[in-house]
Write a protein that holds these residues in place. Structure first.
Motif, PDB file in Angstrom:
ATOM      1  N   VAL A  39       0.861  -1.174   0.000  1.00 29.37           N
ATOM      2  CA  VAL A  39       0.000   0.000   0.000  1.00 29.37           C
ATOM      3  C   VAL A  39       0.899   1.225   0.000  1.00 29.37           C
ATOM      4  CG1 VAL A  39      -1.720   1.271   1.318  1.00 29.37           C
ATOM      5  CG2 VAL A  39      -1.786  -1.211   1.284  1.00 29.37           C
ATOM      6  N   THR A  40       0.658   2.126  -0.924  1.00 30.64           N
ATOM      7  CA  THR A  40       1.440   3.363  -0.960  1.00 30.64           C
ATOM      8  C   THR A  40       0.528   4.531  -0.630  1.00 30.64           C
ATOM      9  OG1 THR A  40       1.039   3.537  -3.326  1.00 30.64           O
ATOM     10  CG2 THR A  40       3.105   2.525  -2.654  1.00 30.64           C
ATOM     11  N   THR A  43      -2.265   8.257  -2.651  1.00 32.32           N
ATOM     12  CA  THR A  43      -3.652   8.630  -2.943  1.00 32.32           C
ATOM     13  C   THR A  43      -4.540   8.513  -1.716  1.00 32.32           C
ATOM     14  OG1 THR A  43      -4.128   6.380  -3.651  1.00 32.32           O
ATOM     15  CG2 THR A  43      -3.456   7.943  -5.354  1.00 32.32           C
ATOM     16  N   ARG A  92      -5.530   0.115   2.878  1.00 36.90           N
ATOM     17  CA  ARG A  92      -5.881  -0.449   1.579  1.00 36.90           C
ATOM     18  C   ARG A  92      -7.306  -0.050   1.186  1.00 36.90           C
ATOM     19  NH1 ARG A  92      -7.510  -3.927   5.108  1.00 36.90           N
ATOM     20  NH2 ARG A  92      -9.240  -5.317   4.667  1.00 36.90           N
ATOM     21  N   SER A  93      -7.478   0.194  -0.098  1.00 34.95           N
ATOM     22  CA  SER A  93      -8.803   0.490  -0.654  1.00 34.95           C
ATOM     23  C   SER A  93      -8.715   0.339  -2.161  1.00 34.95           C
ATOM     24  CB  SER A  93      -9.266   1.894  -0.271  1.00 34.95           C
ATOM     25  OG  SER A  93      -8.382   2.854  -0.786  1.00 34.95           O
ATOM     26  N   PRO A  94      -9.830   0.058  -2.791  1.00 33.24           N
ATOM     27  CA  PRO A  94      -9.795  -0.079  -4.250  1.00 33.24           C
ATOM     28  C   PRO A  94      -9.309   1.209  -4.907  1.00 33.24           C
ATOM     29  CG  PRO A  94     -11.879  -0.878  -3.365  1.00 33.24           C
ATOM     30  CD  PRO A  94     -11.144  -0.215  -2.234  1.00 33.24           C
ATOM     31  N   GLU A  95      -8.484   1.071  -5.935  1.00 35.94           N
ATOM     32  CA  GLU A  95      -7.897   2.236  -6.608  1.00 35.94           C
ATOM     33  C   GLU A  95      -8.956   3.143  -7.223  1.00 35.94           C
ATOM     34  OE1 GLU A  95      -4.828   3.571  -6.810  1.00 35.94           O
ATOM     35  OE2 GLU A  95      -4.412   2.109  -5.239  1.00 35.94           O
ATOM     36  N   ARG A  96     -10.003   2.584  -7.750  1.00 38.85           N
ATOM     37  CA  ARG A  96     -11.000   3.377  -8.471  1.00 38.85           C
ATOM     38  C   ARG A  96     -12.058   3.985  -7.563  1.00 38.85           C
ATOM     39  NH1 ARG A  96     -11.295  -0.945 -13.222  1.00 38.85           N
ATOM     40  NH2 ARG A  96      -9.373  -0.331 -14.238  1.00 38.85           N
ATOM     41  N   LYS A 102     -12.771   6.614   0.017  1.00 32.29           N
ATOM     42  CA  LYS A 102     -11.530   6.081   0.603  1.00 32.29           C
ATOM     43  C   LYS A 102     -11.346   6.621   2.016  1.00 32.29           C
ATOM     44  CE  LYS A 102      -8.589   5.345  -3.396  1.00 32.29           C
ATOM     45  NZ  LYS A 102      -7.304   5.583  -3.995  1.00 32.29           N
TER      46      LYS A 102
END
Length: 141
Positions: A39-40, A43, A92-96, A102
């Motif tokens: 996880v970065t 965003t 963590r979370s979905p990118e979209r 988020k």
């Protein structure tokens, strides 16, 4: 008889969470985290990062107390492993996903962490990974 350190202020339920984490049958192991993506924080909403920082600070305080309490090394190691897994468990979370969504997810996970729901966070991560694995196409035979 050694006792776990008192939980930091602003947290609750950490006595039960500590028991989950240090149980010999605990499914949480640092080695199992290799199967999850990194996880970065590029965003991640600022408010969520502040909540995450509070969780990190609370856990580091707890680890420091555990070390001072002369807990067995394996229990201190379990806490350090949890610290290493915090980004994966909480960020963590979905990118979209939309930015506000988020933020809401991460803030809820941080609240759960402070409330001592470490087992729930771990089981959520494990079931999410299992779901993703089952959706992957299988190689042709």
């Amino acid at each position: 008889y050694l006792r776990e350190p008192p939980p930091p202020s602003g947290t609750a339920g950490w006595d039960q969470a500590f028991k989950f984490l240090t149980d010999p049958n605990c499914p949480f192991q640092l080695a199992t985290l290799r199967m999850y993506p990194l996880v970065t924080p590029t965003t991640i909403p600022k408010q969520a990062l502040h909540a995450f920082a509070e969780c990190c600070t609370s856990l580091l305080t707890y680890i420091n107390s555990a070390t001072s309490s002369r807990l067995p090394p394996e229990q201190v190691w379990a806490l350090r492993s949890l610290f290493a897994a915090l980004p994966l468990l909480l960020l963590r979370s979905p990118e979209r996903l939309a930015f506000h969504a988020k933020r809401r997810i991460i803030l809820r996970r941080c609240d759960d962490f402070k409330a001592g729901a470490w087992a729930d966070l771990w089981h959520s991560l494990a079931s999410e990974a299992h779901r993703k694995q089952s959706l992957r196409p299988r190689p042709p035979r």
